[in-house]
Design a protein around this motif. Sequence first.
Motif, short mmCIF file in Angstrom:
data_model
loop_
_atom_site.label_atom_id
_atom_site.label_comp_id
_atom_site.label_asym_id
_atom_site.label_seq_id
_atom_site.Cartn_x
_atom_site.Cartn_y
_atom_site.Cartn_z
N LEU A 156 -115.14 -85.34 -61.54
CA LEU A 156 -113.95 -85.00 -62.31
C LEU A 156 -112.90 -84.36 -61.41
CD1 LEU A 156 -115.53 -83.54 -65.58
CD2 LEU A 156 -114.92 -85.90 -65.06
N VAL A 198 -101.88 -81.85 -63.62
CA VAL A 198 -102.81 -82.97 -63.78
C VAL A 198 -102.88 -83.74 -62.46
CG1 VAL A 198 -103.31 -85.08 -65.08
CG2 VAL A 198 -102.25 -83.13 -66.24
N ILE B 130 -111.79 -92.85 -63.22
CA ILE B 130 -110.80 -91.83 -63.56
C ILE B 130 -111.49 -90.84 -64.51
CG2 ILE B 130 -108.95 -93.53 -63.35
CD1 ILE B 130 -108.57 -93.53 -66.31
N ASP B 131 -110.89 -89.67 -64.71
CA ASP B 131 -111.53 -88.70 -65.61
C ASP B 131 -110.82 -88.70 -66.97
OD1 ASP B 131 -109.30 -87.02 -65.41
OD2 ASP B 131 -110.23 -85.68 -63.96
N SER B 132 -111.32 -87.86 -67.88
CA SER B 132 -110.81 -87.92 -69.25
C SER B 132 -109.33 -87.56 -69.34
CB SER B 132 -111.64 -87.02 -70.17
OG SER B 132 -111.61 -85.69 -69.72
N LEU B 133 -108.88 -86.64 -68.52
CA LEU B 133 -107.46 -86.28 -68.53
C LEU B 133 -106.60 -87.44 -68.06
CD1 LEU B 133 -108.32 -82.89 -67.89
CD2 LEU B 133 -105.85 -83.08 -68.00
N GLN B 134 -107.10 -88.10 -67.04
CA GLN B 134 -106.35 -89.25 -66.51
C GLN B 134 -106.37 -90.41 -67.49
OE1 GLN B 134 -108.63 -89.31 -62.90
NE2 GLN B 134 -107.13 -88.10 -61.77
N SER B 137 -103.64 -89.74 -69.87
CA SER B 137 -102.33 -90.07 -69.29
C SER B 137 -102.14 -91.59 -69.18
CB SER B 137 -102.12 -89.39 -67.94
OG SER B 137 -103.05 -89.86 -67.01
N LEU B 138 -103.25 -92.29 -68.95
CA LEU B 138 -103.19 -93.75 -68.89
C LEU B 138 -102.78 -94.33 -70.25
CD1 LEU B 138 -105.96 -96.03 -67.39
CD2 LEU B 138 -105.22 -96.39 -69.69
N ASN B 167 -114.10 -78.27 -75.50
CA ASN B 167 -115.27 -77.42 -75.77
C ASN B 167 -114.95 -75.98 -75.40
OD1 ASN B 167 -117.67 -76.20 -76.18
ND2 ASN B 167 -118.85 -77.42 -74.73
N PHE B 175 -111.17 -70.49 -68.48
CA PHE B 175 -110.41 -71.67 -68.08
C PHE B 175 -110.24 -72.66 -69.21
CE2 PHE B 175 -109.93 -75.85 -65.89
CZ PHE B 175 -108.76 -75.56 -65.19
N ARG B 176 -111.03 -72.53 -70.26
CA ARG B 176 -111.07 -73.56 -71.31
C ARG B 176 -109.72 -73.81 -71.98
NH1 ARG B 176 -114.70 -77.26 -70.44
NH2 ARG B 176 -116.02 -76.19 -68.94
N TYR B 178 -106.86 -73.39 -70.64
CA TYR B 178 -105.99 -74.06 -69.67
C TYR B 178 -106.34 -75.54 -69.56
CZ TYR B 178 -104.54 -69.39 -68.34
OH TYR B 178 -104.04 -68.12 -68.35
N ARG B 179 -107.63 -75.83 -69.68
CA ARG B 179 -108.03 -77.24 -69.66
C ARG B 179 -107.45 -77.96 -70.89
NH1 ARG B 179 -111.11 -81.32 -67.38
NH2 ARG B 179 -112.59 -82.38 -68.72
N LYS B 182 -103.90 -78.63 -70.19
CA LYS B 182 -103.75 -79.78 -69.29
C LYS B 182 -103.87 -81.09 -70.06
CE LYS B 182 -105.44 -79.94 -65.01
NZ LYS B 182 -106.31 -79.79 -63.81
N GLU B 185 -100.72 -81.61 -71.82
CA GLU B 185 -99.69 -82.04 -70.85
C GLU B 185 -99.88 -83.51 -70.47
OE1 GLU B 185 -99.56 -79.82 -67.14
OE2 GLU B 185 -98.33 -81.44 -66.30
N ALA B 186 -101.14 -83.91 -70.36
CA ALA B 186 -101.43 -85.31 -70.00
C ALA B 186 -101.02 -86.27 -71.12
CB ALA B 186 -102.91 -85.46 -69.66
#
Lengths: 222, 311
Positions: A156, A198, B130-134, B137-138, B167, B175-176, B178-179, B182, B185-186
């Motif tokens: 990740l 990001v 790619i990860d879940s944030l990406q 954004s995709l 979660n 940090f949760r 902020y995630r 993000k 934002e994505a």
Amino acid sequence: MIVADEKSLPEILDMIKDCNHILVLGCKGCVTVCNVGGLKEVQILASALRIGRKKDGRIVKVDEEILERQCDPEYVAQIKDRVQNYDGVVSLACGVGPQFLSEAYPDQHFFPAVNTKFFGGAVAHGIWEERCAGCGNCIIHNFDGLCPIARCSKSLMNGPCGGSSNGKCEIDKEILCIWDSIVRKKMASGQLNDLLKVMPIKDWRTARDGGPRKRIKEDLTK
Amino acid sequence: MSNDLKSGSNLEKVLRSGHFAFTGECGPPKGANIEHLKEKMHPLKGNVDAVNVTDNQTAVVRMSSWAASTIMVQEGIEPNFQMVCRDRNRLAMMSDILGVYVMGIRNMLCLSGDHQKFGNHPESKNVYDIDSLQLISLAKKMRDEGKFLNGEPIDVPPKIFIGAACNPFADPFEFRVYRLAKKIEAGADFVQTQCIYNMKKFREFMKMAVDMGLSEKCYILAGVTPLKSIGMAQYMAKMVPGMDVPNELIQRLKGAPKGKAAEEGIKIALEQIEEFKEMKGVSGVHLMAIEWEHRVPEIAERAGMLPRPKV
């Protein structure tokens, strides 16, 4: 360095079952440093193979030798005059070694005696851990020098998944959640903002996904 | 949030019109048994605004989430198609997004996915291109810019309502939020949280989310999974990473009369839903009644969630 692990003796005995005279060939590179393919391991494996075959009632003659490196044609060439004397050669180098040998001596059989595992280092005596995935485009400066590609089980890029628990990865309590470490390091230094953007989608062409790779350093090729 | 609908999904319309949303979940069968799937999905019809269709959850191979979602559309139920990053590279993701859109699917939940080591094919190679944030954004790029990742134009872009998971109970807790920020934002339009049991911690999390203005930018649905038994509660507490089941809840189930633990579990869920209805920043509830789909009508009724709004 490249870290490797021993293959089991029965597996190696099975590989050499048709051979009566073999060479066990070590390497003074990475596999010596990670205690799997150096001179000492050459001697131990050679003895184990002799004993194993003796128990089987089929004596095998085993010679022992070690090269400076098996990933370099110059050193591979050092066994040119005797390599054809054997029914097979057991290499204790990483996966690169038996391939360089096979390419240099197409008529000989080379058997891998180790499983090549990862790029890493020793974190304690006798314990090695992975650190690099060889993706071909290093980005660890974004993560305070810790690599989520190699060290997060899901590679990740944008923070810990929902399975991070007490600093450990969801897949195994023995595995560090590298994202937990990255976040804590950034928080301690007051630089958490660095992690709020990001991360762009990675171009994997520089990794193995782009096909087998090659490096050319022009000034050395002239 | 602008006035134009992004996807026109029922879930989007319910949320946009200010109703307290109620979503459910249905795991596709371990086989091509379409009757079994229909049997599982039908109790959800009319009782929730959309139904999450899980994508090889816990890394156990099942009927594909897009196929099951398609069947749901045919049955008149709105799916929330889940897609994980474990099994697809970006080519497969983009082509599946186009495919599901054509089949009438309008909601998609973007997830990392459980690692294959947990599942029934731990020998498999994982993808994580790619990860879940990406992935969020995709999907947003495809929808809003009408472009593939490489910048090429899409001939009819897929208008998908984009969801993400969150979660609040995994580490590091600080940090949760902020995630979550993000993910917004994505491009996340809505978020469904992991099953909530530790209400104290969730209140704390929601306060941070509200203070950061996140609930103004994205709809947050609180995750509820009724505990069916003491065994299930103990399993969730000990075996499921990132799950926080306080001991008081386990004790409460243990204190229930013999054979009444499940009823106590439902009561706990109903109390939670009541609190979520009033909680600042919470736009709805995501009910994950795991292998308990047939109990959803009763839970929806008792939670005062019926009838569902027609928008």
